[in-house]
Design an enzyme around this catalytic site. Structure first.
Site, PDB file in Angstrom:
ATOM      1  N   GLU A   1      88.761  51.076  38.635  1.00  0.00           N
ATOM      2  CA  GLU A   1      87.524  50.895  38.658  1.00  0.00           C
ATOM      3  C   GLU A   1      87.457  51.832  39.322  1.00  0.00           C
ATOM      4  OE1 GLU A   1      83.618  52.248  38.889  1.00  0.00           O
ATOM      5  OE2 GLU A   1      85.132  51.138  41.171  1.00  0.00           O
ATOM      6  N   GLU A   2      87.831  51.581  41.060  1.00  0.00           N
ATOM      7  CA  GLU A   2      87.269  52.707  42.050  1.00  0.00           C
ATOM      8  C   GLU A   2      88.324  54.241  42.291  1.00  0.00           C
ATOM      9  OE1 GLU A   2      85.140  52.432  43.437  1.00  0.00           O
ATOM     10  OE2 GLU A   2      84.528  50.667  44.093  1.00  0.00           O
TER      11      GLU A   2
ATOM     12  N   ASP B   1      80.749  45.484  46.004  1.00  0.00           N
ATOM     13  CA  ASP B   1      80.949  46.397  45.199  1.00  0.00           C
ATOM     14  C   ASP B   1      82.391  45.959  45.347  1.00  0.00           C
ATOM     15  OD1 ASP B   1      81.864  48.604  42.991  1.00  0.00           O
ATOM     16  OD2 ASP B   1      81.171  49.716  44.698  1.00  0.00           O
TER      17      ASP B   1
ATOM     18  N   HIS C   1      81.903  51.210  49.341  1.00  0.00           N
ATOM     19  CA  HIS C   1      83.389  51.429  50.046  1.00  0.00           C
ATOM     20  C   HIS C   1      83.517  51.467  51.169  1.00  0.00           C
ATOM     21  CE1 HIS C   1      82.110  53.791  45.650  1.00  0.00           C
ATOM     22  NE2 HIS C   1      82.633  52.647  46.097  1.00  0.00           N
TER      23      HIS C   1
ATOM     24  N   HIS D   1      84.016  45.548  37.219  1.00  0.00           N
ATOM     25  CA  HIS D   1      85.475  45.744  38.371  1.00  0.00           C
ATOM     26  C   HIS D   1      85.917  44.811  38.976  1.00  0.00           C
ATOM     27  CE1 HIS D   1      84.520  47.830  41.651  1.00  0.00           C
ATOM     28  NE2 HIS D   1      83.301  48.369  41.092  1.00  0.00           N
TER      29      HIS D   1
ATOM     30  N   ASP E   1      77.943  45.933  37.517  1.00  0.00           N
ATOM     31  CA  ASP E   1      78.882  46.880  38.921  1.00  0.00           C
ATOM     32  C   ASP E   1      78.203  46.544  39.261  1.00  0.00           C
ATOM     33  OD1 ASP E   1      80.125  47.904  40.028  1.00  0.00           O
ATOM     34  OD2 ASP E   1      80.731  49.570  39.190  1.00  0.00           O
TER      35      ASP E   1
END
Length: 356
Positions: free
Chosen positions: A238-239, A204, A340, A187, A266
């Protein structure tokens, strides 16, 4: 016998009824709400887009957005029951690793210059949140970049896969003599902890994206002609609850596509252990065992872990009945503390140093 069949049928109906979105879902969606599940036992919670990111993604609470999922088999799998479900195909994987001399020749052609440049560009976007203008811009850039690295082989096609939001996923296809598919995916969207935060997403999942981009570049430049058709998937959303991959794999299931394997990449940029981590849950056991044989043959030992419910895009393939495996840079307990968040850029200097 009659009552046994009756209760089996009733069980299927009840499972679907419990897993499916409520009948007022359309009004909830019109209010801007989304239905998410955080576990197999969770019947679902309606939340706003901001609540998804701030209250769940930012806190590393995994979930699947099931708002648009209507397939009872998929809902059953997401609910942790195999009632009424079946694998799209049963695959037997090799017990030994072959073609190593051919693979080593391709590996020798890899370079770090492309991945470093691509990762810098990806992290320069303010964020790659799937509902932001930056998310749309990053998708356009990636689409053009994937087309560029594929251009040395005219047989490769690169297409966009549209969604209900404005960040298309991207699919590059190297045709084989067989229509059966081998798929690798990563992603490319990111988040910094809220819908408006700075989200560079270096580890990420910019790192995973550039790894499979480099693999595609090498295969394209070498004019590699596979037996089975190869696809490289770059998923959006994806998130936000595995949205992009859910759409893609739902489409593949409805089309009855033959998929021999899907490997999800990932995160590949933060690894204190220096080992590939192969995850156990929501993955095909046979394919996972084969992936581990390959890892052992080329890089030695590996780590293992479980990542929990809906942790990444392999769950979308798996819930649609396709064989999936998941590799990552670290077990969860030693993974990057910066994902994140606006700090998920810290791997850049370290990653460039060890790959440069």
């Amino acid at each position: 016998m009659y009552f046994t069949k009756y209760f089996s049928t009733l069980s299927v109906i009840l499972h679907v009824a419990l897993a499916a979105p409520a009948i007022d879902s359309q009004s909830k969606v019109k209010q801007g709400l989304r239905l998410i599940k955080t576990s197999e036992a969770d019947s679902g919670t309606w939340v706003t887009e901001e609540e998804k990111i701030s209250n769940y993604t930012a806190k590393r609470i995994n979930y699947v957005d099931i708002t648009d999922i209507k397939d009872p088999d998929v809902l059953n799998r997401l609910g942790g029951t195999a009632v009424g479900t079946a694998r799209v195909a049963a695959i037997t994987y090799p017990t030994t690793v072959s073609h190593q001399s051919q693979a080593n020749g391709l590996i020798a052609q890899t370079s770090t210059s492309g991945p470093q440049s691509w990762l810098k560009t990806l992290t320069d976007f303010y964020n790659r949140y799937y509902r932001s203008s930056y998310g749309t811009q990053s998708s356009t850039w990636l689409f053009n970049q994937v087309k560029s690295i594929s251009a040395s082989n005219s047989k490769i096609t690169v297409s966009q896969f549209s969604h209900s939001y404005s960040q298309p996923s991207i699919i590059a296809r190297i045709p084989g003599t067989s229509p059966s598919l081998i798929v690798v995916g990563a992603h490319f969207d990111s988040t910094g902890g809220s819908t408006t935060a700075r989200g560079p997403g270096a580890d990420d999942n910019g790192s995973g994206v550039v790894v499979i981009m480099e693999a595609l570049r090498v295969l394209a430049s070498s004019k590699y002609a596979p037996k089975n058709t190869l696809e490289f998937h770059f998923y959006s959303g994806e998130e936000g609850g595995l949205l992009g991959s859910a759409d893609v794999w739902r489409s593949y299931k409805s089309q009855g596509k033959s998929v021999l394997a899907f490997m999800n990449q990932d995160m590949a940029g933060y690894s204190p252990s220096g080992k590939i981590s192969s995850y156990n849950d929501y993955a095909d056991t046979g394919l996972t065992a084969y992936v581990r044989r390959i890892v052992t043959a080329y890089v030695g030992s590996y780590t293992t872990d479980t990542c929990g419910y809906g942790c990444s895009d392999h769950a979308s393939a798996y819930s649609n009945g396709f064989p999936a495996a998941y590799v990552c840079d670290e077990p969860d307990r030693t993974s990057s503390p910066y994902i994140h968040s606006p700090q998920d850029v810290c791997i850049l200097d370290w990653w460039f140093e060890i790959t440069g």
